[in-house]
Design a protein around this motif. Structure first.
Motif, mmCIF file in Angstrom:
data_model
loop_
_atom_site.group_PDB
_atom_site.id
_atom_site.type_symbol
_atom_site.label_atom_id
_atom_site.label_comp_id
_atom_site.label_asym_id
_atom_site.label_seq_id
_atom_site.Cartn_x
_atom_site.Cartn_y
_atom_site.Cartn_z
ATOM 1 N N PRO A 39 0.788 -1.229 0.000
ATOM 2 C CA PRO A 39 0.000 0.000 0.000
ATOM 3 C C PRO A 39 0.822 1.284 0.000
ATOM 4 N N GLY A 40 2.047 1.275 0.498
ATOM 5 C CA GLY A 40 2.819 2.504 0.613
ATOM 6 C C GLY A 40 3.759 2.794 -0.535
ATOM 7 N N VAL A 41 3.552 2.151 -1.673
ATOM 8 C CA VAL A 41 4.454 2.327 -2.814
ATOM 9 C C VAL A 41 4.363 3.758 -3.350
ATOM 10 N N ALA A 42 5.527 4.324 -3.640
ATOM 11 C CA ALA A 42 5.589 5.602 -4.362
ATOM 12 C C ALA A 42 5.970 5.270 -5.800
ATOM 13 N N LEU A 43 5.089 5.621 -6.734
ATOM 14 C CA LEU A 43 5.308 5.314 -8.146
ATOM 15 C C LEU A 43 5.490 6.616 -8.905
ATOM 16 N N PHE A 44 6.603 6.708 -9.643
ATOM 17 C CA PHE A 44 6.920 7.934 -10.367
ATOM 18 C C PHE A 44 7.099 7.689 -11.845
ATOM 19 N N ASP A 45 6.556 8.610 -12.636
ATOM 20 C CA ASP A 45 6.703 8.650 -14.081
ATOM 21 C C ASP A 45 7.662 9.800 -14.372
ATOM 22 N N VAL A 46 8.810 9.512 -14.979
ATOM 23 C CA VAL A 46 9.789 10.560 -15.250
ATOM 24 C C VAL A 46 9.863 10.934 -16.735
ATOM 25 N N ARG A 47 8.834 10.551 -17.475
ATOM 26 C CA ARG A 47 8.755 10.995 -18.868
ATOM 27 C C ARG A 47 8.391 12.482 -18.883
ATOM 28 N N ASP A 48 8.408 13.095 -20.069
ATOM 29 C CA ASP A 48 8.049 14.510 -20.138
ATOM 30 C C ASP A 48 6.574 14.682 -19.761
ATOM 31 N N LEU A 49 6.221 15.890 -19.349
ATOM 32 C CA LEU A 49 4.885 16.158 -18.828
ATOM 33 C C LEU A 49 3.787 15.857 -19.850
ATOM 34 N N ALA A 50 4.023 16.176 -21.116
ATOM 35 C CA ALA A 50 3.009 15.914 -22.146
ATOM 36 C C ALA A 50 2.727 14.416 -22.262
ATOM 37 N N SER A 51 3.770 13.592 -22.219
ATOM 38 C CA SER A 51 3.576 12.136 -22.274
ATOM 39 C C SER A 51 2.812 11.653 -21.054
ATOM 40 N N TYR A 52 3.174 12.172 -19.888
ATOM 41 C CA TYR A 52 2.474 11.809 -18.649
ATOM 42 C C TYR A 52 0.991 12.168 -18.749
ATOM 43 N N GLN A 53 0.707 13.352 -19.273
ATOM 44 C CA GLN A 53 -0.683 13.799 -19.374
ATOM 45 C C GLN A 53 -1.479 12.976 -20.380
ATOM 46 N N ARG A 54 -0.810 12.451 -21.409
ATOM 47 C CA ARG A 54 -1.498 11.595 -22.396
ATOM 48 C C ARG A 54 -1.850 10.241 -21.805
ATOM 49 N N GLY A 55 -1.082 9.778 -20.843
ATOM 50 C CA GLY A 55 -1.364 8.485 -20.235
ATOM 51 C C GLY A 55 -0.262 8.079 -19.287
ATOM 52 N N HIS A 56 -0.669 7.531 -18.147
ATOM 53 C CA HIS A 56 0.293 7.051 -17.154
ATOM 54 C C HIS A 56 -0.368 5.946 -16.339
ATOM 55 N N ILE A 57 0.430 5.256 -15.560
ATOM 56 C CA ILE A 57 -0.090 4.196 -14.707
ATOM 57 C C ILE A 57 -0.877 4.839 -13.567
ATOM 58 N N ASP A 58 -2.035 4.277 -13.251
ATOM 59 C CA ASP A 58 -2.853 4.805 -12.158
ATOM 60 C C ASP A 58 -2.025 4.907 -10.885
ATOM 61 N N GLY A 59 -2.093 6.044 -10.242
ATOM 62 C CA GLY A 59 -1.374 6.247 -8.996
ATOM 63 C C GLY A 59 0.026 6.802 -9.168
ATOM 64 N N ALA A 60 0.496 6.913 -10.414
ATOM 65 C CA ALA A 60 1.841 7.445 -10.650
ATOM 66 C C ALA A 60 1.825 8.967 -10.581
ATOM 67 N N ALA A 61 2.831 9.511 -9.944
ATOM 68 C CA ALA A 61 3.021 10.956 -9.912
ATOM 69 C C ALA A 61 4.073 11.323 -10.953
ATOM 70 N N HIS A 62 3.883 12.471 -11.588
ATOM 71 C CA HIS A 62 4.906 12.933 -12.527
ATOM 72 C C HIS A 62 6.067 13.495 -11.718
#
Length: 105
Positions: free
Chosen positions: A19-42
């Motif tokens: 439950p305490g996992v921190a999930l991060f997406d380090v792609r560019d913001l536009a890619s993150y906004q187009r789609g990311h894994i649920d719960g991932a923070a940019h």
């Protein structure tokens, strides 16, 4: 301290089981906004230090990018700040997305 590279299927299992996992997406913001894994923070470099102050250093930190290369840089940064369970996801976003789809089918 160091980080570990893990296959996307193992990352998906860890995300579902802890439950305490921190999930991060380090792609560019536009890619993150187009789609990311649920719960991932940019995560961008300008927000890195704020996150290091907010997160439990013993909680799992999982990082993905496009293909599994840039995530290693961020993973090492978290490890350098004494986070003990840091993972770079092999294959990046596409692999993790497929791993989640495979387990939902």
């Amino acid at each position: 301290m160091t980080y570990h590279c893990i296959p996307a299927a193992d990352a998906a299992a860890l995300i579902r089981s802890e439950p305490g996992v921190a999930l991060f997406d380090v792609r560019d913001l536009a890619s993150y906004q187009r789609g990311h894994i649920d719960g991932a923070a940019h995560l961008a470099e300008d927000r890195f230090f704020a996150w290091t102050r907010r997160l439990d250093k013993a909680a799992p930190v999982l990082i993905y990018c496009y293909h599994g290369n840039a995530s290693k840089t961020y993973a090492q940064m978290f490890a350098d700040f004494h986070f003990t369970r840091v993972f770079s996801i092999d294959g990046g976003y596409p692999a993790l997305e497929m791993a989640f789809a495979a387990t939902e089918a």
